[in-house]
Write a protein that holds these residues in place. Structure first.
Motif, PDB file in Angstrom:
ATOM      1  N   ASP A   1       0.917  -1.178  -0.149  1.00 46.69           N
ATOM      2  CA  ASP A   1      -0.243   0.075  -0.095  1.00 46.69           C
ATOM      3  C   ASP A   1       1.132   1.198   0.092  1.00 46.69           C
ATOM      4  O   ASP A   1       1.741   1.736   0.938  1.00 46.69           O
ATOM      5  CB  ASP A   1      -0.874  -0.037   1.298  1.00 46.69           C
ATOM      6  CG  ASP A   1      -1.886   1.149   1.334  1.00 46.69           C
ATOM      7  OD1 ASP A   1      -1.731   2.146   0.499  1.00 46.69           O
ATOM      8  OD2 ASP A   1      -2.571   1.107   2.353  1.00 46.69           O
ATOM      9  N   ARG A   2       0.954   2.209  -1.127  1.00 44.46           N
ATOM     10  CA  ARG A   2       1.688   2.998  -1.153  1.00 44.46           C
ATOM     11  C   ARG A   2       1.078   4.217  -0.619  1.00 44.46           C
ATOM     12  O   ARG A   2       1.643   5.404  -0.447  1.00 44.46           O
ATOM     13  CB  ARG A   2       2.062   3.278  -2.712  1.00 44.46           C
ATOM     14  CG  ARG A   2       2.997   2.152  -3.106  1.00 44.46           C
ATOM     15  CD  ARG A   2       4.010   2.770  -4.056  1.00 44.46           C
ATOM     16  NE  ARG A   2       3.461   2.600  -5.543  1.00 44.46           N
ATOM     17  CZ  ARG A   2       3.492   3.269  -6.483  1.00 44.46           C
ATOM     18  NH1 ARG A   2       4.033   4.638  -6.371  1.00 44.46           N
ATOM     19  NH2 ARG A   2       2.632   3.213  -7.646  1.00 44.46           N
ATOM     20  N   GLU A   3       0.066   4.166   0.085  1.00 44.02           N
ATOM     21  CA  GLU A   3      -0.441   5.313   0.797  1.00 44.02           C
ATOM     22  C   GLU A   3       0.081   5.053   2.140  1.00 44.02           C
ATOM     23  O   GLU A   3       0.038   5.763   3.402  1.00 44.02           O
ATOM     24  CB  GLU A   3      -1.924   5.120   1.045  1.00 44.02           C
ATOM     25  CG  GLU A   3      -2.867   5.556  -0.492  1.00 44.02           C
ATOM     26  CD  GLU A   3      -2.820   6.920  -0.485  1.00 44.02           C
ATOM     27  OE1 GLU A   3      -3.725   7.709   0.068  1.00 44.02           O
ATOM     28  OE2 GLU A   3      -2.207   7.445  -1.424  1.00 44.02           O
ATOM     29  N   ALA A   4       0.555   3.933   2.586  1.00 40.63           N
ATOM     30  CA  ALA A   4       1.087   3.637   4.157  1.00 40.63           C
ATOM     31  C   ALA A   4       2.581   3.020   3.895  1.00 40.63           C
ATOM     32  O   ALA A   4       3.086   2.201   4.793  1.00 40.63           O
ATOM     33  CB  ALA A   4       0.284   2.536   4.485  1.00 40.63           C
ATOM     34  N   GLY A   5       3.321   3.610   2.803  1.00 41.27           N
ATOM     35  CA  GLY A   5       4.653   3.352   2.653  1.00 41.27           C
ATOM     36  C   GLY A   5       5.045   3.962   1.497  1.00 41.27           C
ATOM     37  O   GLY A   5       4.420   4.484   0.774  1.00 41.27           O
ATOM     38  N   ARG A   6       6.392   3.776   1.219  1.00 41.08           N
ATOM     39  CA  ARG A   6       6.922   4.343  -0.018  1.00 41.08           C
ATOM     40  C   ARG A   6       8.124   3.613  -0.122  1.00 41.08           C
ATOM     41  O   ARG A   6       8.912   2.959   0.368  1.00 41.08           O
ATOM     42  CB  ARG A   6       7.082   5.946   0.173  1.00 41.08           C
ATOM     43  CG  ARG A   6       7.782   6.377   1.312  1.00 41.08           C
ATOM     44  CD  ARG A   6       8.310   7.825   1.308  1.00 41.08           C
ATOM     45  NE  ARG A   6       9.108   8.121   0.153  1.00 41.08           N
ATOM     46  CZ  ARG A   6       8.824   8.984  -0.868  1.00 41.08           C
ATOM     47  NH1 ARG A   6       7.708   9.843  -0.567  1.00 41.08           N
ATOM     48  NH2 ARG A   6       9.623   9.327  -1.735  1.00 41.08           N
TER      49      ARG A   6
ATOM     50  N   ASP B   1       3.411   3.166   8.047  1.00 45.73           N
ATOM     51  CA  ASP B   1       4.466   3.965   7.485  1.00 45.73           C
ATOM     52  C   ASP B   1       5.599   3.018   7.167  1.00 45.73           C
ATOM     53  O   ASP B   1       6.282   3.052   8.302  1.00 45.73           O
ATOM     54  CB  ASP B   1       4.747   5.361   8.349  1.00 45.73           C
ATOM     55  CG  ASP B   1       5.670   6.108   7.637  1.00 45.73           C
ATOM     56  OD1 ASP B   1       6.281   5.719   6.509  1.00 45.73           O
ATOM     57  OD2 ASP B   1       6.104   7.152   8.398  1.00 45.73           O
TER      58      ASP B   1
ATOM     59  N   ARG C   1       9.038   2.030   4.923  1.00 47.15           N
ATOM     60  CA  ARG C   1       9.704   2.338   3.777  1.00 47.15           C
ATOM     61  C   ARG C   1      10.608   1.269   3.093  1.00 47.15           C
ATOM     62  O   ARG C   1      11.057   0.327   4.164  1.00 47.15           O
ATOM     63  CB  ARG C   1      10.673   3.394   4.593  1.00 47.15           C
ATOM     64  CG  ARG C   1      10.056   4.389   5.449  1.00 47.15           C
ATOM     65  CD  ARG C   1       9.339   5.514   4.509  1.00 47.15           C
ATOM     66  NE  ARG C   1       8.629   6.541   5.260  1.00 47.15           N
ATOM     67  CZ  ARG C   1       8.703   7.526   5.414  1.00 47.15           C
ATOM     68  NH1 ARG C   1       9.695   8.080   4.863  1.00 47.15           N
ATOM     69  NH2 ARG C   1       8.076   8.415   6.448  1.00 47.15           N
TER      70      ARG C   1
END
Lengths: 495, 495
Positions: free
Chosen positions: B222-227, B243, B245
């Motif tokens: 989930d790229r709203e909850a991580g990157r 969050d 990474r």
């Protein structure tokens, strides 16, 4: 061997500094790279670090060591300065009960939510109860601090941003400012506005970004000891003199926004990079006040970045990236970036009207805190003052009383530091021109290093060894005042 | 009303979790965006946060509250689990004196410097004294912990990465692994290598990056909850389930590197995103062991990412970005990404030889800790074991005993968790195929959600409520073992 008092304090200071650097990184990330769903945990993380900082500053062994160290004599001026600063920070932190700190944090979160809802709907009534709560808590906080000598409750809050500053000095100073700013605005806005048609159009965002990096390098921002990123609201944060973060924002149709954001934040960033690195583990490795910090951003943004010599040097560089600007002369460009107008919104205001926006806020928050103005009457008081000071009346609360986030955070006493920054900037720049022969010529050649060198020596490298006004007095020969600022604006806009 | 024991513990746990999230962000930034001159202060910042965490865990009021809470009965299984985990963490933290913690931190910093110098010059002698110092400190640490029941000093260190695991279980397990892996390597490497000529050439980095984002989305990260960001050494870090990474690295001429790095780190990241968010302020919101964490990265990298069904679905997507791959069949691509060879460097090893690299390291560090091997004899012991297990002998220490950073950090007991991860991954994947009808078909269609759903339910969402092996046993019917792994490799490579 047991630790000496000074060793205990040194260890505590190093940890406080390290935790404050960590906290700065968390805030930076929050505005730049944090994924949306990270915000809940981020609040917990910041609170935990700030709690640990508070503990380091107020723990009984630290308080005892501070008292013991103060009782000893020291020949080391840095140590004496650190003890003075630690005493100031310790006493302020120790006077606020943990319950009040938590209540303020909660009221701030609620305040921001209520403010956003109010702004979106234009209904100040949705923000009023939260603001009342914040005001009550700030009164309680001011009373816990106790008013400083010769001061009133507002001074106790002001002291948190601008140590040593007092309402009793701001009121006459601001009255004087108003007395010559209002006629100056009258005069300047009576003229036809400068030509800025060439600023309309599309300006490639990547080229804008590259130009801001070119500017950072030109002003001497060390990108090995810092970096620039993008954020919705530009800001700067120093983790350490070796790690300073600035941000900017880019609008395809507003090329000046990125340029002046970068110059403004670079001003803050240069200050942080030139703080005394040899004291990086000491509480002295910081600026002594928000006003002095702001003086550096204003100096680079306005005194340098909105000057004719600067654009003599940099317009050709800008035009290389944006050929549409090739026919524009530095004089014409200079006038375009110095357009003065009666406007509603502080953050978009020019350097002539800007301080009138601040006077408005200062008067209102002072009246609120003194109990002379009720929160419910704030919108009308805002609009009336806006008309009196700026000659314009907001059509909507969004462009009036609800435009700034500061009060939603319960920040009372912060706004005046913006004007102090403008005044200090003018005085420091005037002194730099006296102190560095040929400074304008160097600016005109794009050589900004002599100016930076002078500022680093006379301001940045001092850190918190002295109070803000003493730094300015030593650098310029005068303390706080509006003479240099008046001379600057009058010379630039009066003719 | 005074706090209950559980309230005191809950507050401590929330702060510990928040500080650990902050510490993760500092580490993430250090490898992604930190400017070079920020590294000195970063060390101070991490140490200050870790110090605050240690304090929260070991402060007398917390220790007392823990003892009181344990004495009360609780019907809440999550509370009972949290007390068990807190007891484990508290006792380990409390047994190590602050002086030893600081000595280890210093020896680690010196270890990394010495290791780099040794690696650059190929001279192990430059690293040996630092390693001896680290070994002595780790012995002291193991002795401070005390060997766990039925264990030896190595177990006390192993326990920090893989609670409950013992040398007495690893030795026979690894012996069994060697007994069938060595002949399998023999057999597979006797065949001609697969064709992978189509992987040579230039692969546009931006297209590679976009494909890794496509993969992240496909596996359900989930790229709203991580990157995802880039770093020299790929890694993953969870600040909070909201969050997470991950990083990857891109080489223009090695297209598989980014793909498998991303899948590996995504496996870790999916675990972190599906930890029990309702327990985000509890010590239970974490993986119970490094081995179980690694099982998730290996599962997505190898069991999924190096499978034929996966490439049936994703090779067409990859070929859309890289037309040079258009003529390649999924079968041919599948064989190319599963090339097996006797190699010197662990991080480049295929899934068949990989665990032999681990056995080698485990045997050596165990011998060092038991005092059966002197540091000065380590290079020769390494080379001899490399020849015996892998059939190759390093020409230079850089590709041999000096290849990994782990020992430079004094990490002893960490390496075995990589193999535990591989074994757990095979068992969990086999159980998922039994538990989710049509799983292979879904993989072949590029639908990875059913697999993620199974893993989230049976592994991720449990957090630290159970120990790693119990989680695996409940999910698969069996505890730790190599049968599923043997069946997987034999089926894939035996024919």
């Amino acid at each position: 061997m047991p630790e000496t008092a000074w060793e205990t304090l040194s260890r505590a200071m190093a940890e406080i500094r390290a935790l404050s650097g960590a906290s700065a990184l968390l805030q930076w990330d929050q505005e730049t790279y944090m994924p949306p769903k990270g915000s809940g945990a981020r609040g917990d993380q910041l609170a935990a670090i700030q709690g640990a900082q508070h503990e380091r500053l107020t723990a009984p062994p630290v308080a005892e060591a501070l008292a013991r160290a103060e009782a000893e004599r020291t020949a080391d001026p840095d140590r004496a300065a650190a003890l003075r600063v630690l005493r100031f920070d310790h006493d302020r932190a120790a006077r606020i009960p943990g319950d009040l700190v938590r209540a303020i944090a909660q009221a701030q979160a609620a305040g921001v939510d209520a403010w956003k809802a109010a702004r979106d709907t234009g209904d100040f009534g949705r923000f009023a109860p939260a603001l009342e709560r914040l005001l009550a808590l700030r009164r309680e906080q001011a009373s816990a601090y106790g008013a400083p000598a010769g001061g009133e409750p507002y001074d106790a809050l002001l002291e948190g941003y601008e140590p040593g500053m007092r309402v009793a000095r701001l009121e006459p100073l601001f009255a004087r400012l108003v007395s010559w700013l209002v006629p100056l605005v009258e005069k300047v806005t009576a003229r036809p506005p400068p030509d800025d048609a060439f600023l309309r159009g599309r300006f490639d965002p990547e080229q804008q970004w590259q130009f801001t990096l070119e500017l950072l390098d030109a002003v001497g921002f060390d990108r090995e000891a810092g970096r620039q990123d993008r954020s919705i609201h530009p800001f700067s944060l120093g983790l350490d003199p070796g790690d300073v973060r600035v941000t900017t924002r880019i609008f395809e149709d507003l090329p000046l926004s990125a340029i002046f954001s970068t110059l403004h934040e670079a001003g803050h960033g240069l200050y942080e990079q030139h703080l005394p690195a040899e004291l990086r583990r000491s509480v002295l490795c910081a600026a002594p006040s928000m006003g002095l910090h702001e003086s550096q951003s204003r100096l680079w943004e306005n005194l340098v970045g909105r000057s004719l010599p600067f654009w003599r040097a940099f317009l050709p560089r800008l035009a290389r990236r944006f050929p549409a600007l090739e026919g524009v002369s530095p004089e014409v460009f200079f006038r375009a970036v110095n357009r003065v107008e009666r406007s509603l919104v502080r953050v978009e205001a020019d350097e002539v009207t800007y301080n009138l926006h601040i006077v408005l806020r200062f008067e209102l928050e002072l009246a609120l805190l003194r109990g002379k103005l009720a929160v419910k009457d704030l919108p009308e008081a805002w609009d009336a003052r806006s008309e009196r000071l700026l000659g314009v009346r907001p059509a909507a609360a969004r462009d009036g009383v609800l435009q700034d986030i500061h009060w939603a955070w319960g920040e009372l006493g912060y706004f005046p530091t913006y004007t102090l920054g403008n005044l200090y900037a003018a005085s420091l720049f005037a002194a730099a021109r006296r102190g560095v022969p040929g400074l304008d010529d160097e600016l005109g050649k794009g050589n900004l290093r002599p100016l930076l060198g002078w500022l680093a020596e006379h301001v940045h490298r001092i850190g918190r060894r002295k109070e803000a006004e003493d730094i300015v007095r030593d650098a310029t020969g005068n303390g706080l005042g509006d003479r240099d600022f008046e001379a600057y604006l009058t010379e630039k806009y009066g003719a």
